[in-house]
Design a protein around this motif. Structure first.
Motif, PDB file in Angstrom:
ATOM      1  N   ASN A  46     -29.277 -58.405-132.913  1.00 58.42           N
ATOM      2  CA  ASN A  46     -27.940 -59.049-133.182  1.00 58.42           C
ATOM      3  C   ASN A  46     -27.424 -58.832-131.749  1.00 58.42           C
ATOM      4  N   PRO A  47     -27.188 -59.865-130.794  1.00 59.89           N
ATOM      5  CA  PRO A  47     -26.833 -59.748-129.443  1.00 59.89           C
ATOM      6  C   PRO A  47     -25.515 -58.802-129.360  1.00 59.89           C
ATOM      7  N   ALA A  48     -24.687 -58.703-130.679  1.00 56.95           N
ATOM      8  CA  ALA A  48     -23.528 -57.962-130.306  1.00 56.95           C
ATOM      9  C   ALA A  48     -23.723 -56.411-130.016  1.00 56.95           C
ATOM     10  N   ARG A  49     -25.201 -56.117-130.465  1.00 55.52           N
ATOM     11  CA  ARG A  49     -25.368 -54.613-130.347  1.00 55.52           C
ATOM     12  C   ARG A  49     -26.151 -54.504-128.855  1.00 55.52           C
ATOM     13  N   SER A  50     -26.068 -55.640-128.009  1.00 55.18           N
ATOM     14  CA  SER A  50     -26.696 -55.499-126.772  1.00 55.18           C
ATOM     15  C   SER A  50     -25.856 -54.705-125.701  1.00 55.18           C
ATOM     16  N   ARG A  51     -26.642 -53.972-124.796  1.00 54.94           N
ATOM     17  CA  ARG A  51     -26.006 -53.170-123.667  1.00 54.94           C
ATOM     18  C   ARG A  51     -26.028 -54.094-122.391  1.00 54.94           C
ATOM     19  N   ILE A  52     -26.354 -55.389-122.695  1.00 58.66           N
ATOM     20  CA  ILE A  52     -26.309 -56.228-121.418  1.00 58.66           C
ATOM     21  C   ILE A  52     -25.716 -57.746-122.095  1.00 58.66           C
ATOM     22  N   PRO A  98     -21.867 -73.112-119.516  1.00 63.85           N
ATOM     23  CA  PRO A  98     -23.028 -74.069-119.436  1.00 63.85           C
ATOM     24  C   PRO A  98     -22.497 -74.951-118.845  1.00 63.85           C
ATOM     25  N   ILE A  99     -21.266 -75.591-118.918  1.00 59.78           N
ATOM     26  CA  ILE A  99     -20.844 -77.146-118.280  1.00 59.78           C
ATOM     27  C   ILE A  99     -20.910 -76.510-116.549  1.00 59.78           C
ATOM     28  N   ALA A 100     -20.667 -75.495-116.127  1.00 60.59           N
ATOM     29  CA  ALA A 100     -20.397 -75.349-114.597  1.00 60.59           C
ATOM     30  C   ALA A 100     -22.073 -74.774-114.330  1.00 60.59           C
ATOM     31  N   ASP A 101     -22.794 -74.561-115.165  1.00 63.35           N
ATOM     32  CA  ASP A 101     -24.269 -73.959-115.149  1.00 63.35           C
ATOM     33  C   ASP A 101     -24.269 -72.712-114.465  1.00 63.35           C
ATOM     34  N   ILE A 102     -23.382 -71.637-114.899  1.00 61.86           N
ATOM     35  CA  ILE A 102     -23.024 -70.301-114.565  1.00 61.86           C
ATOM     36  C   ILE A 102     -23.109 -69.530-115.657  1.00 61.86           C
ATOM     37  N   TYR A 103     -24.174 -68.396-115.136  1.00 57.20           N
ATOM     38  CA  TYR A 103     -24.407 -67.406-116.180  1.00 57.20           C
ATOM     39  C   TYR A 103     -24.415 -66.180-115.322  1.00 57.20           C
ATOM     40  N   VAL A 104     -23.788 -65.244-115.944  1.00 56.14           N
ATOM     41  CA  VAL A 104     -23.564 -63.998-115.129  1.00 56.14           C
ATOM     42  C   VAL A 104     -24.040 -62.658-116.104  1.00 56.14           C
ATOM     43  N   PRO A 105     -25.225 -62.152-116.042  1.00 58.74           N
ATOM     44  CA  PRO A 105     -25.427 -60.832-116.880  1.00 58.74           C
ATOM     45  C   PRO A 105     -24.757 -59.793-116.223  1.00 58.74           C
ATOM     46  N   VAL A 106     -23.960 -59.232-117.209  1.00 60.66           N
ATOM     47  CA  VAL A 106     -23.135 -57.843-117.038  1.00 60.66           C
ATOM     48  C   VAL A 106     -23.686 -56.576-117.771  1.00 60.66           C
ATOM     49  N   TYR A 107     -24.025 -55.465-117.312  1.00 55.54           N
ATOM     50  CA  TYR A 107     -24.474 -54.440-118.075  1.00 55.54           C
ATOM     51  C   TYR A 107     -23.292 -53.452-118.632  1.00 55.54           C
ATOM     52  N   ALA A 108     -23.516 -52.890-119.715  1.00 53.55           N
ATOM     53  CA  ALA A 108     -22.520 -51.894-120.157  1.00 53.55           C
ATOM     54  C   ALA A 108     -22.685 -50.483-119.368  1.00 53.55           C
ATOM     55  N   GLY A 109     -21.477 -50.331-118.920  1.00 53.14           N
ATOM     56  CA  GLY A 109     -21.279 -49.049-118.006  1.00 53.14           C
ATOM     57  C   GLY A 109     -20.627 -47.942-118.905  1.00 53.14           C
ATOM     58  N   PHE A 165     -15.725 -59.459-116.351  1.00 57.77           N
ATOM     59  CA  PHE A 165     -16.934 -58.919-115.763  1.00 57.77           C
ATOM     60  C   PHE A 165     -16.941 -57.327-115.764  1.00 57.77           C
ATOM     61  N   CYS A 166     -15.643 -56.775-116.473  1.00 56.78           N
ATOM     62  CA  CYS A 166     -15.961 -55.443-116.449  1.00 56.78           C
ATOM     63  C   CYS A 166     -16.873 -54.969-117.305  1.00 56.78           C
ATOM     64  N   ARG A 167     -17.728 -53.569-116.835  1.00 55.27           N
ATOM     65  CA  ARG A 167     -18.871 -53.111-117.420  1.00 55.27           C
ATOM     66  C   ARG A 167     -18.465 -52.100-118.566  1.00 55.27           C
ATOM     67  N   ALA A 168     -17.272 -51.622-118.743  1.00 59.82           N
ATOM     68  CA  ALA A 168     -16.519 -50.652-119.367  1.00 59.82           C
ATOM     69  C   ALA A 168     -16.636 -50.984-120.954  1.00 59.82           C
ATOM     70  N   SER A 169     -16.909 -49.915-121.788  1.00 59.38           N
ATOM     71  CA  SER A 169     -16.453 -50.049-123.300  1.00 59.38           C
ATOM     72  C   SER A 169     -15.223 -49.604-123.154  1.00 59.38           C
ATOM     73  N   CYS A 170     -14.183 -50.340-123.437  1.00 57.24           N
ATOM     74  CA  CYS A 170     -12.943 -50.064-123.255  1.00 57.24           C
ATOM     75  C   CYS A 170     -12.021 -50.012-124.654  1.00 57.24           C
ATOM     76  N   LYS A 190     -23.642 -48.120-124.132  1.00 58.77           N
ATOM     77  CA  LYS A 190     -23.680 -48.095-122.577  1.00 58.77           C
ATOM     78  C   LYS A 190     -25.409 -48.238-122.247  1.00 58.77           C
ATOM     79  N   CYS A 191     -25.731 -49.176-121.272  1.00 55.99           N
ATOM     80  CA  CYS A 191     -27.134 -49.311-120.865  1.00 55.99           C
ATOM     81  C   CYS A 191     -27.787 -47.705-120.591  1.00 55.99           C
ATOM     82  N   ASP A 192     -28.969 -47.516-121.133  1.00 55.79           N
ATOM     83  CA  ASP A 192     -29.578 -46.246-121.030  1.00 55.79           C
ATOM     84  C   ASP A 192     -30.854 -46.552-120.254  1.00 55.79           C
ATOM     85  N   MET A 193     -31.169 -47.625-119.419  1.00 55.42           N
ATOM     86  CA  MET A 193     -32.365 -48.154-118.722  1.00 55.42           C
ATOM     87  C   MET A 193     -33.406 -48.067-119.573  1.00 55.42           C
ATOM     88  N   CYS A 194     -33.316 -48.246-120.844  1.00 49.35           N
ATOM     89  CA  CYS A 194     -34.393 -48.007-121.944  1.00 49.35           C
ATOM     90  C   CYS A 194     -35.166 -46.644-121.728  1.00 49.35           C
TER      91      CYS A 194
END
Ligand code: SF4
Ligand code: SF4
Length: 186
Positions: A43-49, A55-66, A91-96, A112-116
């Motif tokens: 489930n991507p809702a549990r992802s840390r990224i 898609p219309i503007a073809d813009i995709y920005v990955p953001v990591y959980a900080g 684009f904020c990384r915080a779990s707020c 929070k991303c733990d770098m695996c």
């Protein structure tokens, strides 16, 4: 001890936004690796990224959980990319506490991303391995740093966020009840 020097490996993931195609492979593998039991769900809702998509503007920005933020901050960031204005804090990384991003969907605990590095630790972050477009590039370097005080571990951060959400007294009562029921089982 504070003030002593030691070597630390600094791990970085460089994000090449121009190469990201929004395929979500990074979100899928991150959520699967951190599922309990491991790889039992994706489930991507549990992802840390998370990948902010347009898609219309073809813009995709990955953001990591900080880091977890105890209270919402007074300042706000607003981004405009190629003429499109994004929501505040997009684009904020915080779990707020003020939004439902980077939170475990069932418990509400911060992610929070733990770098695996959790069990079993991976040689390279899985999101990097699964990004076939090389939008995520893993780098390591050695740096000499001052020895720090011990940082809060994940359990402490999780308990702090639950205490903020439900109140410390309630959490203490639940732990006391759980401890009594465990004692009754032995
Ligand atoms: S796997 Fe790579 S290309 Fe796909 S969404 Fe994630 S960062 Fe973008
Ligand atoms: S480095 Fe690991 S924990 Fe961090 S976002 Fe990538 S897959 Fe998830």
């Amino acid at each position: 001890m504070k003030g002593e020097k030691k070597n630390k490996t600094i791990k970085t993931i460089r994000i090449d936004v121009d190469k990201c195609v929004g395929c979500m492979a990074c979100e899928v593998i991150c959520s699967a690796f951190h599922a309990t039991p491991k790889y039992s769900s994706n489930n991507p809702a549990r992802s840390r990224i998370r990948v902010i998509r347009d898609p219309i503007a073809d813009i995709y920005v990955p953001v990591y959980a900080g880091e977890y933020a105890v209270a919402e901050c007074a300042g706000r960031d607003k981004y405009t990319i190629d003429g499109k204005e994004y929501d505040e804090c997009a684009f904020c990384r915080a779990s707020c506490s003020s939004r439902d991003v980077f939170k475990e969907p069932d418990s509400g605990l911060p992610l929070k991303c733990d770098m695996c590095e959790s069990d079993p630790p991976q040689e390279k972050p899985l999101c990097v391995q699964w990004c076939l477009n090389e939008a995520l590039i893993y780098e390591e370097r050695e740096e000499e740093i001052e020895e720090e005080e011990e940082k809060q571990d994940e359990l402490e951060i999780g308990l702090e966020s639950l205490a903020n959400k439900y109140g410390l007294l309630k959490i203490m009562n639940i732990v006391a009840r759980m401890s009594l029921s465990k004692k009754g089982q032995v």
